[in-house]
Design a protein around this motif. Structure first.
Motif: not given
Length: 197
Positions: A52, A93, A123, A146, A148, A153
């Motif tokens: 990110a 997340f 994430v 991803v 982070d 994020i």
């Protein structure tokens, strides 16, 4: 010579950051870099574990446009959330130390593998690549993971506990948020909800 090289690198990084940071509100993060479709990310675990890099305006509230964010591979290819509009998105997340994250991951992986009309973005919040790779290998996470690293994020989406899953409609608005463990019928029901709204 070394000092000149260091100064040149600092200027290049500053220029890149300025280009990314000066995007106008509502402008896509993709305007600041060369957009790469997810299909062209590496066909491997975590799609290459992009990092990110940029978060722009938006609201984490249901019914609002989701905060846009960009994510980049080490080779410079990148994408952003806005470029994925047209398909519903499940934004999950998680962290490797989180027991409920571990428990729900098989259903999220199965969802990714069974529904090509849906984008599943995983994430990981604030952990080292080595830990994320080990977790992703264990669960066969072939979707985009991803990293982070700086909580960009997580903060934009106001995630306080993990796991938290955000369901984004094809038009880029948030259809639902689910803090806590989510799997099975509940997961599928929320996916169907954002597909039909």
């Amino acid at each position: 010579m070394k000092q000149t090289l260091v100064v040149a690198m600092v200027v290049a990084v500053a220029f890149l950051l300025t280009a990314c940071a000066t995007a106008a509100p509502g402008e896509n993060a993709s305007d600041a870099f060369n957009l790469t479709p997810l299909e062209q990310f590496p066909d491997e675990l975590g799609n290459g574990f992009p990092v990110a890099n940029l978060v722009q305006e938006g609201s984490p509230d249901v019914g609002e446009i989701a905060p846009n964010f960009a994510f980049f591979l080490a080779d410079g290819r990148g994408a952003d959330l806005a470029s994925l509009q047209g398909k519903p998105i499940v934004l999950n997340f998680w962290a490797t130390w989180c027991g409920p994250c571990r428990a729900e991951m098989p259903d999220l992986v199965a969802l990714h593998e069974s529904d090509s009309d849906l984008v599943v973005l995983e994430v990981n919040v604030g952990e080292a690549l080595s830990a994320v790779e080990e977790f992703a290998t264990e669960f066969g996470m072939n979707m985009t993971v991803v990293l982070d690293e700086e909580d960009l994020i997580r903060r934009a989406y106001q995630v306080r506990n993990m796991p938290t899953t955000v369901f984004i409609r094809a038009d880029g608005t948030i259809g639902a948020r689910w803090p806590g463990f989510l799997a099975g019928e509940q997961l599928n029901d929320l996916v169907q909800q954002i597909k039909t709204q």
